[in-house]
Design a protein around this motif. Structure first.
Motif, mmCIF file in Angstrom:
data_model
loop_
_atom_site.group_PDB
_atom_site.id
_atom_site.type_symbol
_atom_site.label_atom_id
_atom_site.label_comp_id
_atom_site.label_asym_id
_atom_site.label_seq_id
_atom_site.Cartn_x
_atom_site.Cartn_y
_atom_site.Cartn_z
ATOM 1 N N PRO A 149 -15.777 95.325 13.374
ATOM 2 C CA PRO A 149 -17.040 95.464 14.429
ATOM 3 C C PRO A 149 -16.675 96.198 15.923
ATOM 4 O O PRO A 149 -15.554 95.807 16.205
ATOM 5 C CB PRO A 149 -17.482 93.867 14.711
ATOM 6 N N SER A 150 -17.659 96.681 16.461
ATOM 7 C CA SER A 150 -17.358 97.163 17.512
ATOM 8 C C SER A 150 -18.639 97.594 18.353
ATOM 9 O O SER A 150 -19.615 97.855 17.871
ATOM 10 C CB SER A 150 -16.477 98.652 17.733
ATOM 11 N N THR A 151 -18.328 97.485 19.800
ATOM 12 C CA THR A 151 -19.461 97.886 20.632
ATOM 13 C C THR A 151 -19.609 99.285 21.132
ATOM 14 O O THR A 151 -20.444 99.773 21.558
ATOM 15 C CB THR A 151 -19.609 96.951 21.814
ATOM 16 N N SER A 152 -18.332 99.972 21.251
ATOM 17 C CA SER A 152 -17.915 101.030 21.699
ATOM 18 C C SER A 152 -16.848 101.659 20.940
ATOM 19 O O SER A 152 -15.993 101.393 20.376
ATOM 20 C CB SER A 152 -17.570 100.863 23.072
ATOM 21 N N ASP B 287 -18.086 107.610 24.395
ATOM 22 C CA ASP B 287 -18.982 106.617 25.035
ATOM 23 C C ASP B 287 -19.832 106.980 26.278
ATOM 24 O O ASP B 287 -20.882 106.653 26.454
ATOM 25 C CB ASP B 287 -17.830 105.461 25.642
ATOM 26 N N ARG C 269 -23.148 108.204 25.703
ATOM 27 C CA ARG C 269 -24.190 107.196 25.149
ATOM 28 C C ARG C 269 -24.818 106.922 26.348
ATOM 29 O O ARG C 269 -26.018 106.421 26.254
ATOM 30 C CB ARG C 269 -23.502 106.298 24.198
ATOM 31 N N ASN D 157 -29.871 104.230 22.384
ATOM 32 C CA ASN D 157 -29.169 103.209 21.941
ATOM 33 C C ASN D 157 -28.049 102.794 22.727
ATOM 34 O O ASN D 157 -27.100 102.483 22.281
ATOM 35 C CB ASN D 157 -28.523 103.920 20.601
ATOM 36 N N HIS E 198 -27.194 100.584 24.784
ATOM 37 C CA HIS E 198 -27.123 99.157 24.569
ATOM 38 C C HIS E 198 -26.863 98.681 23.415
ATOM 39 O O HIS E 198 -26.537 97.513 23.438
ATOM 40 C CB HIS E 198 -28.001 98.490 25.621
ATOM 41 N N GLN E 199 -26.903 99.357 22.331
ATOM 42 C CA GLN E 199 -26.815 98.916 21.078
ATOM 43 C C GLN E 199 -25.296 99.010 20.741
ATOM 44 O O GLN E 199 -24.461 99.820 21.210
ATOM 45 C CB GLN E 199 -27.333 99.554 19.969
ATOM 46 N N PRO E 200 -24.837 98.001 20.030
ATOM 47 C CA PRO E 200 -23.439 98.038 19.519
ATOM 48 C C PRO E 200 -23.148 99.240 18.702
ATOM 49 O O PRO E 200 -24.146 99.571 17.827
ATOM 50 C CB PRO E 200 -23.377 96.803 18.674
ATOM 51 N N LEU E 201 -21.944 99.973 18.860
ATOM 52 C CA LEU E 201 -21.706 101.044 17.851
ATOM 53 C C LEU E 201 -21.804 100.916 16.460
ATOM 54 O O LEU E 201 -22.344 101.527 15.556
ATOM 55 C CB LEU E 201 -20.382 101.541 18.344
ATOM 56 N N ASP E 202 -21.301 99.558 16.200
ATOM 57 C CA ASP E 202 -21.486 99.481 14.548
ATOM 58 C C ASP E 202 -23.017 98.965 14.058
ATOM 59 O O ASP E 202 -23.426 99.038 12.939
ATOM 60 C CB ASP E 202 -20.415 98.327 14.085
#
Length: 123
Positions: free
Chosen positions: A26-29, A57, A60, A65, A67-71
């Motif tokens: 899982p990743s946010t960035s 990054d 974005r 999107n 503020h959405q997590p990358l995953d």
């Protein structure tokens, strides 16, 4: 600087790319995913891959999107596979001359180089 670039590129060529993604990360960035990949597979990412992840990054910022997590945007396996495909290109096809030219323009280039030579500092 050219000698450092030659040594770096030669070393990176010999690090094998994982042949499969072993875990969902899982990743946010992109940078966060890159850090996790480095830890999980216990190997560095190429200077150019690190630069590219930072650029992705930055791209974005201001998007719908942002503020959405990358995953939540890209499936974690696809994102990880993209990093490894990019890494393979950088490790196997980058010329040391190109690296040297980039490094000469960036006095902080070493900040984007993951440790690869435990006994040799690359700055």
């Amino acid at each position: 600087l050219i000698r450092r670039a030659e040594m770096y590129q030669e070393y990176m060529k010999h690090i094998p790319i994982p042949d499969h993604c072993s875990s969902l990360i899982p990743s946010t960035s992109w940078l966060g995913l890159g850090r996790s990949v480095k830890q999980l597979y216990e190997q560095p990412l190429h200077y150019l891959t690190n630069i590219l992840l930072r650029q992705w990054d930055q791209q974005r910022v201001g998007s719908d999107n942002e503020h959405q997590p990358l995953d939540a945007i890209i499936h974690p396996m696809k994102a990880q596979a993209l990093i490894w495909a990019t890494e393979e290109v950088h490790r196997l096809t980058t010329s040391s001359d190109h690296l040297e030219k980039l490094w000469a323009k960036d006095p902080m280039y070493h900040a984007n180089i993951d440790p690869v030579f435990p006994s040799l500092k690359l700055h």
